[in-house]
Design an enzyme around this catalytic site. Structure first.
Site, PDB file in Angstrom:
ATOM      1  N   HIS A 136       0.847  -1.197   0.000  1.00 61.84           N
ATOM      2  CA  HIS A 136       0.000   0.000   0.000  1.00 61.84           C
ATOM      3  C   HIS A 136       0.879   1.242   0.000  1.00 61.84           C
ATOM      4  O   HIS A 136       2.091   1.164   0.219  1.00 61.84           O
ATOM      5  CB  HIS A 136      -0.924   0.025   1.216  1.00 61.84           C
ATOM      6  CG  HIS A 136      -0.182   0.113   2.523  1.00 61.84           C
ATOM      7  ND1 HIS A 136       0.289   1.284   3.045  1.00 61.84           N
ATOM      8  CD2 HIS A 136       0.198  -0.856   3.394  1.00 61.84           C
ATOM      9  CE1 HIS A 136       0.909   1.059   4.190  1.00 61.84           C
ATOM     10  NE2 HIS A 136       0.880  -0.242   4.421  1.00 61.84           N
ATOM     11  N   ASP A 139      -5.362 -17.641  13.921  1.00 57.45           N
ATOM     12  CA  ASP A 139      -4.292 -18.213  14.729  1.00 57.45           C
ATOM     13  C   ASP A 139      -4.329 -17.656  16.157  1.00 57.45           C
ATOM     14  O   ASP A 139      -4.197 -16.447  16.368  1.00 57.45           O
ATOM     15  CB  ASP A 139      -2.941 -17.904  14.077  1.00 57.45           C
ATOM     16  CG  ASP A 139      -1.818 -18.740  14.636  1.00 57.45           C
ATOM     17  OD1 ASP A 139      -1.392 -18.466  15.774  1.00 57.45           O
ATOM     18  OD2 ASP A 139      -1.385 -19.678  13.943  1.00 57.45           O
ATOM     19  N   SER A 172       1.580  -4.846   7.545  1.00 55.20           N
ATOM     20  CA  SER A 172       1.231  -4.818   6.128  1.00 55.20           C
ATOM     21  C   SER A 172       2.444  -5.173   5.283  1.00 55.20           C
ATOM     22  O   SER A 172       3.571  -4.814   5.599  1.00 55.20           O
ATOM     23  CB  SER A 172       0.664  -3.459   5.722  1.00 55.20           C
ATOM     24  OG  SER A 172       1.502  -2.428   6.117  1.00 55.20           O
TER      25      SER A 172
END
Length: 337
Positions: free
Chosen positions: A163, A286, A301
């Site tokens: 991003h 998880d 990210s």
């Protein structure tokens, strides 16, 4: 090992993964590109190639408040590369030149996208500090922690983050190169509903990863150095988004130290037509990762998303109302860059 500065990640949303104990294996496949799975945390220092204008401000003097830069037509996103005929590479150098002018007009060479402009600006003496200013907020670099998503097996070029790392107001920013360092994750602020958590990272001065060459809407791209070892990294094929299905998958991420781990997720939704780099909705399942971070946090990210042994994308954003959920980008969008 000597370490450089440690700081909270503010503008980068990245995390890491590679493989503690993952051997060099190649998953069979007839399509896609062969890449090394990333996930390793990295420290980025990106040069703006001059003094980049990130905002305009007023200078208070005896005649009121004005911005000489705004009056001269300078805009947010412009990069000042020369002042009074002198090369400007840092904010400090520009301030030095303005101080020497003693209020006389200064010729500035400005880059605006692909265009070069010459403008004349007359600095004003700030009533509070006594320094000569032109009324700009500027920076000469961006530093932060990110995550390497993949390294191309043939070219050794990497993609990271997935991003943009600049705000909507500063999307015109270009970079004139940068360095990528190894990084260690030193701590975590857990994410909770309504507030994103974050990873705290520290640059490691020894063991450069490589160079950064491009910054765009889908991340930061560059090339790993000859000295950076790829031994032990998993090598897989990339998948076309048409192959990705809702269901079980996993991410590679580093939330402590330098060693990435695999964490289970569900791909909840696949949207191949999304134009905002939000091609997947994912949910962290998880228990260990949820216990450690609360879910997706700033600094994660760029984490690779894998399904059926193929690299399908990277984590990009977290849902503020539910830190266990977030968005991912299609890996082929990153590979195009």
């Amino acid at each position: 090992m000597r370490r450089l500065s440690a700081f909270l990640l503010g503008i980068f949303l990245s995390f890491g993964a590679a493989a503690g104990g993952i051997g060099v294996t190649v998953t069979a496949g007839a399509e896609g590109r062969q890449v090394y799975v990333g996930g390793m945390p990295a420290g980025f220092t990106l040069s703006a190639g001059g003094a980049q204008v990130i905002g305009l401000s007023g200078v208070m003097n005896d005649n009121g408040v004005r911005s000489p830069a705004a009056d001269a037509g300078i805009r947010t996103g412009d990069v000042i590369v020369r002042a009074a005929g002198i090369q400007v590479e840092t904010v400090g150098k520009l301030n030095e030149i303005l101080g020497q002018c003693k209020g006389k007009a200064v010729e500035l060479e400005v880059c605006r996208g692909e265009e070069k402009l010459c403008v004349s600006v007359t600095p004003l003496k700030d009533k509070v500090t006594g320094k000569y200013k032109i009324g700009v907020l500027i920076r000469d670099s961006i530093s932060g922690v990110g995550t390497i998503t993949y390294i191309d097996r043939q070219t050794k070029r990497f993609g990271s983050l997935g991003h943009s790392v600049v705000s909507e107001d500063h999307r015109e920013m270009k970079i004139a190169g940068g360095k990528v360092y190894r990084c260690s994750i030193m701590g975590v602020s857990k994410g909770v509903r309504g507030r994103a958590g974050e990873l705290r990272g520290m640059f490691l001065s020894e063991g450069s990863i490589g160079s950064a060459e491009k910054l765009c809407e889908s991340g930061i791209y560059g090339k790993v150095g000859e000295s950076y070892s790829l031994d032990g990294l998993e090598c897989v094929y990339t998948a076309d988004i048409s192959e990705v299905q809702p269901g079980d998958a996993y991410i590679c991420s580093t939330v402590d130290g330098e060693c990435p781990k695999k964490y289970s997720i569900d791909i909840v939704k696949v949207d191949k037509n999304n134009k905002s780099n939000k091609n997947f909705v994912i949910k962290i399942t998880d228990k260990d990762l949820i216990s450690a971070t609360g879910g997706i946090v700033q600094g994660m990210s760029g984490s690779p998303i894998l399904q059926d042994g193929k690299l399908v994308g990277a984590v990009t954003h977290v849902f503020l109302n539910d830190p266990t959920r977030g968005y991912g980008i299609d890996i082929n969008t990153m590979l195009k860059e």
